[in-house]
Design a protein around this motif. Structure first.
Motif, PDB file in Angstrom:
ATOM      1  N   GLN A   1       0.311 -11.465   3.745  1.00 33.96           N
ATOM      2  CA  GLN A   1       0.415 -10.010   3.875  1.00 33.96           C
ATOM      3  C   GLN A   1      -0.461  -9.510   5.033  1.00 33.96           C
TER       4      GLN A   1
ATOM      5  N   ALA B   1      -1.927 -13.407   0.031  1.00 32.14           N
ATOM      6  CA  ALA B   1      -2.788 -12.385   0.640  1.00 32.14           C
ATOM      7  C   ALA B   1      -2.908 -12.591   2.143  1.00 32.14           C
TER       8      ALA B   1
ATOM      9  N   GLU C   1     -11.632  -8.828   0.221  1.00 33.60           N
ATOM     10  CA  GLU C   1     -11.636  -7.712  -0.736  1.00 33.60           C
ATOM     11  C   GLU C   1     -10.394  -7.772  -1.630  1.00 33.60           C
ATOM     12  N   ARG C   2      -9.249  -8.066  -0.995  1.00 30.75           N
ATOM     13  CA  ARG C   2      -8.018  -8.153  -1.778  1.00 30.75           C
ATOM     14  C   ARG C   2      -8.115  -9.305  -2.800  1.00 30.75           C
TER      15      ARG C   2
ATOM     16  N   ARG D   1       0.838  -1.203   0.000  1.00 32.31           N
ATOM     17  CA  ARG D   1       0.000   0.000   0.000  1.00 32.31           C
ATOM     18  C   ARG D   1       0.867   1.244   0.000  1.00 32.31           C
TER      19      ARG D   1
ATOM     20  N   ASP E   1       0.815  -7.272   8.198  1.00 32.00           N
ATOM     21  CA  ASP E   1       0.170  -6.059   8.721  1.00 32.00           C
ATOM     22  C   ASP E   1      -0.165  -6.222  10.209  1.00 32.00           C
TER      23      ASP E   1
ATOM     24  N   VAL F   1      -7.326  -3.878   6.780  1.00 34.59           N
ATOM     25  CA  VAL F   1      -6.397  -4.571   5.869  1.00 34.59           C
ATOM     26  C   VAL F   1      -6.176  -6.039   6.209  1.00 34.59           C
TER      27      VAL F   1
ATOM     28  N   GLY G   1     -10.041  -8.476  -5.809  1.00 30.81           N
ATOM     29  CA  GLY G   1      -9.205  -7.695  -6.722  1.00 30.81           C
ATOM     30  C   GLY G   1      -8.390  -8.584  -7.661  1.00 30.81           C
TER      31      GLY G   1
ATOM     32  N   ARG H   1      -1.946 -17.326  -4.653  1.00 31.65           N
ATOM     33  CA  ARG H   1      -2.306 -15.916  -4.459  1.00 31.65           C
ATOM     34  C   ARG H   1      -3.063 -15.718  -3.139  1.00 31.65           C
TER      35      ARG H   1
ATOM     36  N   ALA I   1     -11.451  -7.933   4.814  1.00 32.00           N
ATOM     37  CA  ALA I   1     -10.412  -7.162   4.123  1.00 32.00           C
ATOM     38  C   ALA I   1      -9.575  -8.072   3.218  1.00 32.00           C
ATOM     39  N   ILE I   2      -9.273  -9.274   3.700  1.00 24.66           N
ATOM     40  CA  ILE I   2      -8.543 -10.230   2.855  1.00 24.66           C
ATOM     41  C   ILE I   2      -9.418 -10.625   1.663  1.00 24.66           C
TER      42      ILE I   2
END
Lengths: 393, 393
Positions: free
Chosen positions: A302, A299, A270-271, A251, A306, A262, A274, A295, A267-268
């Motif tokens: 990550q 995610a 949502e990623r 980000r 965070d 995040v 994407g 992938r 939130a995961i």
């Protein structure tokens, strides 16, 4: 601290408190360990035997003659109603005084249905379970309730809980006591998970932070061996901590976010959307994790980084010896905790990470009711237990 | 929590613990308040009178005849040696059992001189003070020592203290006990400031964070009424928390810094040098603040904002009811705390800031030794006090 070992004067230990560890003892041993007089111990043991709270355990070795009787705690003598209210489900359990589950049921019931509906269903189930176990309601010594929001611990009232419409300031103990007139303890659900985790996996640890990553992100903090609830019951609100930016972050630095935005399940998801994957909820993320897509693992990792960036600060501030990461996503994937470890061990001060263990939760979905049961038994045994325990005597 | 009020069984309160509040009581009142038997209270009061720890205070009203004697705690009966070891100065005080200073001296002595030199000087001063007060060394009941670094509380040994060469793992209690063979309690200096601040200004507050802004930045955390030291004594290390970026920050977003690097005295001095002002240390900053330059006020306020950005997270995590900002820069300028308030009240969750007070320290430069004295008296009175207190009897 260095001092001569003092004679204990102000804090004598009660007989029942001693026996709670499950070890059988003679009256002479209880006198020696409690510091109480022989006559006090005798009267106490007789009362406990009379109420079934201790039973005769067998016989100790003796130098001759009739061996002295040993007594042992009988946790099955009384019951606890332990409740875990989640966003969409409610688990109601009947446990014994050690937290062992006698009966348990999970209801499809949203907390948003409000306290009258939810507590009504809980109390019906609890009464049914007591009867089904062949026990009497008077054998219930306390009710513990975990809810998904902040609670004013002294009164048992939820305080401005964001996902609990109708519960703000609701007097949960009063409503429960119309059916079970016993101590009612209410707490945030993540606090109860922390209590359960410590009890089940880290009994000797006094500095423990339990983090739940699910639809939201929250923490239960044990410091100095005590659950820390803060001034208004909102301690542990990890989800609203700002995520510090790190150079390899995906980000932009000038778009700081709260942790929940995040690293939570949604939130995961949502990623992942994407990336063209179908995901909305924590459960969707868990299902995708099980599919093995790289992938998805990236995610989740990550999200772990965070979370680690926030926990680095928590480690510097609180210096816990154990951080436990729980919740559905942590259970499904090792990548979450791998990301946490990567960042915390890299960023926190060496003194605070030297003996720090970062581990996944070892408890399962019954941890919420175990924590609720522990909340009750700790309270009941911390005070003089007899008035609470002998109601049915 | 809601429960019937239980009969206290396990935790009787000692007579001396009751009398510590300074209120005079008759023996009958002590029996009623302590839950102890009349004969136990009588024997205890006689022993305390014999040792001078309580004295007869006057006469209570009675329904007739000779009024019963009231006894009152006599804090001057014994002494505490209270020490505050700073980076460049050491303060040694002799206090009574209430923390009241009998004698105090500040030595120009760097902690970097090492434990042998520093403790040697401290013990010489302490012995001199005891003699000068016309008292005997045996009247000293404990020694409290604050040091500018993390301490393993259980053993009183500093742990990897960055500015204390030679002190890492040094057995401070053993060295002190060669002169005063009493309990020796060692703690981080900011923890002691937190204790002193609570005692002097917030006696009823159990959730308090004390922040010291000086050459370094550190915090003392009181949660659940207890000082929280963490697993290795490093809890409260606020200076190494990352400052979250905020949109109006004077620093670039992709250059994240630790709090100490932007808000400590030397960091503010660095910023002032960038404006062409002469400043290196916290003392230089304080001198410039007093000069009234608007650029100096602005730099101090920005340091307050950065501190506030970190404290916002602390507020969400711990939900304290009081944050106290102390240290030389806070004492000199209101702009530091103004910056803190601006950011914390703007960024933390409403539930956690609703009843939060952010205030400047009300204690002065003697707070360190007051905290050291409190550490000793709390420990001595928490255990059975008589064995510690009657050594000189």
């Amino acid at each position: 601290m260095s001092s001569k070992s003092p004679v204990c004067f102000t804090q004598k230990v009660d007989v029942l408190e001693l026996l709670r560890d499950g070890r059988a003892r003679t009256r002479a041993e209880l006198v020696a360990e409690s510091g109480l007089s022989r006559s006090t111990v005798g009267a106490r043991v007789d009362a406990l035997l009379g109420h079934g709270l201790v039973v005769v355990a067998g016989e100790a070795s003796s130098s001759g003659g009739r061996p002295p009787a040993r007594v042992v705690f009988n946790p099955t003598a009384r019951l606890v109603v332990a409740v875990d209210v989640g966003a969409t489900h409610v688990t109601v359990a009947l446990t014994d005084l050690s937290g062992l589950v006698v009966d348990v049921v999970t209801l499809d019931l949203a907390v948003a249905a409000g306290p009258d509906v939810v507590l009504g269903a809980i109390l019906r189930e609890a009464r049914r379970m007591v009867a089904a176990a062949g026990r009497r309601p008077a054998e219930v010594v306390g009710v513990g309730v975990g809810v998904p929001g902040p609670v004013e611990h002294a009164t048992g009232r939820p305080v401005s809980p964001p996902i609990m419409p109708g519960w703000d300031g609701f007097d949960v103990p009063a409503a429960v006591q119309r059916v079970f007139d016993v101590p009612v303890l209410v707490d945030n659900d993540v606090n109860l998970l922390a209590l359960a985790e410590q009890h089940a996996a880290w009994p000797d640890v006094t500095e423990l932070v339990f983090v739940k990553v699910s639809t939201g992100i929250g923490a239960g903090i044990l410091a100095g061996g005590q659950l820390q609830r803060g001034a208004s019951g909102s301690a542990g609100d990890l989800g609203h901590l700002r995520v510090p930016w790190v150079p390899d972050s995906p980000r932009p630095a000038d778009d700081p976010r709260d942790l929940e935005a995040v690293a939570s399940g949604p939130a995961i998801a949502e990623r992942l959307r994407g990336l063209g994957l179908e995901a909305r909820t924590s459960a969707d993320v868990v299902a995708l994790v099980r599919g093995g897509d790289q992938r998805v693992h990236a995610a989740v990792r990550q999200a772990g980084r965070d979370l680690g960036a926030v926990l680095s600060g928590v480690v510097n501030l609180l210096n816990p010896s154990v951080i436990v990461v729980g919740g559905s996503i942590s259970r499904a994937s090792e990548h979450l905790i791998a990301g946490v470890r990567e960042v915390v061990y890299g960023q926190s001060i060496p003194l605070a990470t030297h003996d720090l263990r970062i581990v996944r939760s070892r408890t399962d979905h019954t941890a919420g009711v175990l924590g609720a049961a522990l909340l009750v038994t700790r309270q009941v045994f911390a005070e003089d237990p007899l008035p609470h325990l002998i109601r049915s005597g």
